[in-house]
Design a protein around this motif. Structure first.
Motif, PDB file in Angstrom:
ATOM      1  N   PRO A   1       0.811  -1.231   0.000  1.00  0.00           N
ATOM      2  CA  PRO A   1       0.000   0.000   0.000  1.00  0.00           C
ATOM      3  C   PRO A   1       0.841   1.276   0.000  1.00  0.00           C
ATOM      4  O   PRO A   1       0.461   2.269  -0.630  1.00  0.00           O
ATOM      5  CB  PRO A   1      -0.835  -0.135   1.277  1.00  0.00           C
TER       6      PRO A   1
ATOM      7  N   GLY B   1      -5.404   3.766  -0.077  1.00  0.00           N
ATOM      8  CA  GLY B   1      -5.989   2.513   0.377  1.00  0.00           C
ATOM      9  C   GLY B   1      -4.997   1.628   1.098  1.00  0.00           C
ATOM     10  O   GLY B   1      -3.781   1.736   0.926  1.00  0.00           O
ATOM     11  N   THR B   2      -5.525   0.729   1.908  1.00  0.00           N
ATOM     12  CA  THR B   2      -4.713  -0.206   2.694  1.00  0.00           C
ATOM     13  C   THR B   2      -4.730  -1.617   2.117  1.00  0.00           C
ATOM     14  O   THR B   2      -4.155  -2.529   2.707  1.00  0.00           O
ATOM     15  CB  THR B   2      -5.215  -0.260   4.151  1.00  0.00           C
ATOM     16  N   GLU B   3      -5.381  -1.797   0.971  1.00  0.00           N
ATOM     17  CA  GLU B   3      -5.525  -3.146   0.423  1.00  0.00           C
ATOM     18  C   GLU B   3      -4.176  -3.729   0.003  1.00  0.00           C
ATOM     19  O   GLU B   3      -3.331  -3.037  -0.565  1.00  0.00           O
ATOM     20  CB  GLU B   3      -6.454  -3.128  -0.797  1.00  0.00           C
TER      21      GLU B   3
ATOM     22  N   GLU C   1      -1.991  -6.583  -2.303  1.00  0.00           N
ATOM     23  CA  GLU C   1      -2.076  -7.071  -3.682  1.00  0.00           C
ATOM     24  C   GLU C   1      -1.136  -8.256  -3.853  1.00  0.00           C
ATOM     25  O   GLU C   1      -0.095  -8.337  -3.202  1.00  0.00           O
ATOM     26  CB  GLU C   1      -1.667  -5.979  -4.679  1.00  0.00           C
TER      27      GLU C   1
ATOM     28  N   ALA D   1      -4.643 -10.545   0.528  1.00  0.00           N
ATOM     29  CA  ALA D   1      -4.713  -9.859  -0.759  1.00  0.00           C
ATOM     30  C   ALA D   1      -5.886 -10.355  -1.596  1.00  0.00           C
ATOM     31  O   ALA D   1      -6.524  -9.581  -2.316  1.00  0.00           O
ATOM     32  CB  ALA D   1      -3.405 -10.048  -1.524  1.00  0.00           C
TER      33      ALA D   1
ATOM     34  N   GLY E   1      -8.610 -11.906  -0.302  1.00  0.00           N
ATOM     35  CA  GLY E   1      -9.845 -11.993   0.454  1.00  0.00           C
ATOM     36  C   GLY E   1     -10.224 -13.415   0.811  1.00  0.00           C
ATOM     37  O   GLY E   1     -11.382 -13.691   1.151  1.00  0.00           O
TER      38      GLY E   1
ATOM     39  N   ASN F   1      -8.449  -6.991   8.194  1.00  0.00           N
ATOM     40  CA  ASN F   1      -9.831  -7.456   8.323  1.00  0.00           C
ATOM     41  C   ASN F   1      -9.858  -8.645   9.292  1.00  0.00           C
ATOM     42  O   ASN F   1      -9.621  -9.785   8.899  1.00  0.00           O
ATOM     43  CB  ASN F   1     -10.388  -7.861   6.967  1.00  0.00           C
TER      44      ASN F   1
END
Length: 325
Positions: free
Chosen positions: A26, A159-161, A163, A277, A279, A298
């Motif tokens: 991120p 964003g903090t997502e 990858e 990454a 989900g 999460n």
């Protein structure tokens, strides 16, 4: 803060393992968004050169880090270290980012890169090269720590997502495994860890594997060839048959497995961040005492159990039950 000199060449110093690099994605994304035309060079351990093809949007070049006194990742070769510094200095970087750690050992090294700007982290009691350095934030997720550094430099977060791009080579490597499995109908178990002190007992992984199979899932055990003995021990304790893919997969093929899995069970390693990454739900057993730092953000989809504080198998089983039932 970075307005006195144009930023056209950036070097990032983060010579660590897979999970460490993935938690920084991120921050790298934010950096690229702010400096879309800059040439960004990663200084990392030799394995990390593969990230140039994995993340071509974020890295343009790579320099292998040969080691430095006080850093445990590699043995020291003084001649290679000297040659490395000469190589970096010749590049005349506009910005050097020390993202290796809290700076207690490496800040003087980062200054030797010779960049116009040098930024990173520092500890209160240690050397702080200049105001571009941020006091090392304690007790927060690694993802947020590096974004704070970007924000300190005037680089906004995007964003903090996490990858982990999958390419055609990864899919080909997965197809060559010829596994007779159905997406979402299997669970990956990754019992290995780089540190022996962070490995959960194989007998516990076996019990979780049996439970998964009794709920109708296939079980696939993953890991490197050096972890073959762990996989053998897990399977020895299992009541049911599983797929032992330890040492038989590329990193990309493992990523495909995790992407298509119903869930992942692992120690806190790089694969837990790959699951985050994609989900893919996960149950992560943390044995390093820093779950607040390395746990996926999460916490509903990714359950982390701090085994150093609550070493209770029934707690892990309860979390797994909530994930898969």
């Amino acid at each position: 803060m970075l307005t006195a000199h144009p930023i056209q060449k950036i070097v990032i110093f983060r010579a660590l393992q897979l999970g460490d690099l993935l938690c920084s994605i991120p921050a790298f994304r934010a950096l690229r968004t702010t400096y879309p035309e800059a040439k960004i060079t990663l200084v990392g351990l030799p394995w990390a050169e593969s990230l140039l093809t994995r993340f071509p949007d974020y890295f343009d070049a790579f320099i292998a880090f040969p080691g430095y006194p006080g850093l445990p990742e590699q043995e020291i070769d003084p001649q290679k270290t000297t040659a490395f510094l000469q190589q970096v200095q010749v590049e005349k970087f506009d910005l050097a980012l020390q993202m290796q750690g809290n700076g207690s050992i490496v800040n003087p090294l980062a200054e030797l890169f010779g960049a116009f700007y040098t930024a990173g982290f520092y500890l209160e009691e240690d050397y702080r090269p200049n105001p571009l350095f941020l006091k090392y934030p304690e007790g927060i997720p690694e993802i947020e720590r590096h974004l704070l550094l970007m924000n300190h430099l005037g680089i906004p977060s995007v964003g903090t997502e996490l990858e982990f791009p999958i390419n055609s080579f990864d899919r080909d490597a997965f197809d060559q495994l010829n596994l007779q499995i159905i997406p979402q109908k299997y669970i990956c178990i990754h019992p290995g860890s780089r540190s022996l002190a962070r490995q959960w007992p194989p007998v516990y992984f076996a019990q979780l594997a049996d439970y998964c199979q009794e709920q109708g899932f296939d079980v696939i055990i993953t890991g490197t060839k050096d972890e073959a003995h762990l996989a053998a021990e897990v399977m020895q304790h299992m009541k049911h048959e599983g797929y032992n893919m330890v040492g038989k997969t590329t990193l990309g093929a493992v990523a495909v497995l995790i992407k298509d899995a119903f869930a992942l069970i692992s120690n806190c390693t790089g694969v837990s961040h790959i699951a985050a990454a994609f989900g893919t739900p996960s149950v992560v057993i943390s044995l390093h005492g820093e779950p607040e730092r390395w746990s996926p953000l999460n916490q509903t989809k990714h359950r982390t159990i701090d085994w150093t504080k609550t070493p209770k198998f029934e707690l892990v089983m309860a979390q797994l039950t909530e994930v898969i039932v």
